[in-house]
Design a protein around this motif. Structure first.
Motif, mmCIF file in Angstrom:
data_model
loop_
_atom_site.group_PDB
_atom_site.id
_atom_site.type_symbol
_atom_site.label_atom_id
_atom_site.label_comp_id
_atom_site.label_asym_id
_atom_site.label_seq_id
_atom_site.Cartn_x
_atom_site.Cartn_y
_atom_site.Cartn_z
ATOM 1 N N VAL A 111 43.747 46.874 45.532
ATOM 2 C CA VAL A 111 44.038 47.646 44.325
ATOM 3 C C VAL A 111 44.256 49.107 44.691
ATOM 4 N N PRO A 130 48.739 46.090 42.804
ATOM 5 C CA PRO A 130 47.880 46.300 41.641
ATOM 6 C C PRO A 130 47.336 47.727 41.617
ATOM 7 N N ASP A 132 44.415 50.503 39.804
ATOM 8 C CA ASP A 132 43.151 50.532 39.069
ATOM 9 C C ASP A 132 43.166 51.621 38.003
ATOM 10 N N THR A 151 53.925 43.772 38.843
ATOM 11 C CA THR A 151 52.497 43.861 38.542
ATOM 12 C C THR A 151 52.373 44.529 37.181
ATOM 13 N N HIS A 153 49.796 46.710 34.121
ATOM 14 C CA HIS A 153 48.610 47.427 33.645
ATOM 15 C C HIS A 153 48.885 47.767 32.185
ATOM 16 N N GLN A 193 40.083 40.318 44.255
ATOM 17 C CA GLN A 193 39.977 41.394 43.275
ATOM 18 C C GLN A 193 41.139 41.415 42.283
ATOM 19 N N TYR A 194 42.144 40.605 42.530
ATOM 20 C CA TYR A 194 43.297 40.604 41.631
ATOM 21 C C TYR A 194 43.901 39.206 41.596
ATOM 22 N N SER A 196 47.109 37.130 42.099
ATOM 23 C CA SER A 196 48.365 37.325 42.830
ATOM 24 C C SER A 196 49.501 36.534 42.203
#
Length: 333
Positions: A111, A130, A132, A151, A153, A193-194, A196
């Motif tokens: 991230v 990604p 944060d 990606t 957000h 942590q993400y 994919s």
């Protein structure tokens, strides 16, 4: 020769604009409409104002500078997206600064929490990495217009391709050829942590299997030691060594799938009726070896994201999410 006694304040007063507008004309010309930019430049000439040479050059060309960050050396798909970015930027006369980052799948800290950006930018594209909340806060606080590609957000605009649908289409294609077990080959994902692209595609495969009344265990995942053709060959060789003989293969990228095809051909197995291979991206490699693949509108996604970024540079825009559709291109494999 210019008049060194003339200041930016004199230019702003004569042009009837703010100091910040004159500054934007010189440093961020895309933020100023063409008519105002032309008027300010005319006053600069009339008064003999002497800005930095680089600034006046950029202002006269009406160009700005955008940055692009992506794992370019890890995936061919991002190079193709960059082609779309460069085409759009060239038409607008913009400068493009490119940074290569490590693949998110290959790092324990995938991230992005900081940026290697030291150049003055008018906008930024972040591809396949990604981000944060800390980084997003920084981007928004500093006022740097930013668009994500491949990606998402919730606080930033983005352009993505529907990976879940892509996986679903892969499974529907293989199921349609009579296969009920699918072996998917992908690179190793170091961090959890993400989510994919591979995980989203596999979820699409599982959805198609469930619709066909088949359990998720009918999707087998094999890990390749990289992302290139040799990694695809190595992954298949490992399957053979373990005694497994799957007949339906999905390569997470065209390169991995091409490696599977190459290893099958070297073993003489590709001549066996019923063996199927499908890749992802549908690039020149898939076409060259006549391999079935899932087409992604990669160049188009680069162009769309760049247009979206220019719109955000020109004026405040609400967060926008654009999702493009993949499709299967059927060939010999």
């Amino acid at each position: 020769m210019g008049n060194k006694d003339v200041t930016i304040y004199d230019v702003a007063a004569r042009a009837g604009v703010s100091i910040s507008t004159v500054s934007n004309v010189l440093n961020k010309p895309l933020r100023v409409n063409a008519a105002t930019r032309a008027r300010v430049l005319a006053i600069i000439d009339e008064l003999g104002f002497v800005p930095r040479d680089a600034a006046i050059s950029r202002a006269r060309k009406g160009i700005g500078r955008i940055g692009v960050i992506a794992p370019f050396t890890s995936y061919e798909s991002f190079r193709r997206r960059l082609v779309g970015v460069l085409q759009e930027a060239s038409e607008r006369g913009s400068e493009v600064v490119v940074w290569d980052e490590a693949s998110a799948a290959a790092t324990t800290s995938p991230v992005m929490s900081s940026l290697p950006v030291k150049h003055r930018l008018d906008g930024l594209l972040i591809m396949g990495l990604p981000v944060d909340n800390t980084l997003v806060d920084r981007l928004i606080t500093t006022g740097l217009p930013t668009v994500l590609v491949d990606t998402r957000h919730p606080r930033l605009s983005s352009v993505t391709v529907d990976d879940d649908l892509g996986g679903y289409l892969v499974a529907r294609h293989l199921l349609g050829r009579g296969h009920q077990h699918i072996t998917a080959v992908r690179e190793k994902q170091v961090s959890d942590q993400y989510v994919s692209q591979a995980q989203r595609r596999f979820a699409g495969i599982e959805r198609a299997l469930a619709e066909a009344g088949l359990p998720s265990s009918h999707l087998e995942q094999a890990t390749a030691p990289g992302t290139d053709v040799s990694a695809g060959r190595a992954a298949l060789a490992e399957l053979w060594a373990s005694g497994r003989r799957p007949t339906a293969f999905f390569g997470h990228s065209d390169a991995l799938a091409a490696g599977i095809v190459a290893e099958l051909r070297a073993s003489g197995i590709d001549a066996v009726p019923g063996v199927a291979v499908i890749g992802y991206d549908d690039g020149p490699l898939a076409e060259a070896i006549d391999m079935t693949s899932v087409y992604q509108p990669l160049e188009e996604s680069g162009r769309l994201a760049t247009r979206m970024l220019y719109a955000r540079i020109a004026s405040h825009q609400p967060v926008q999410e654009t999702v493009l559709k993949p499709e299967v291109v059927v060939r010999a494999t």
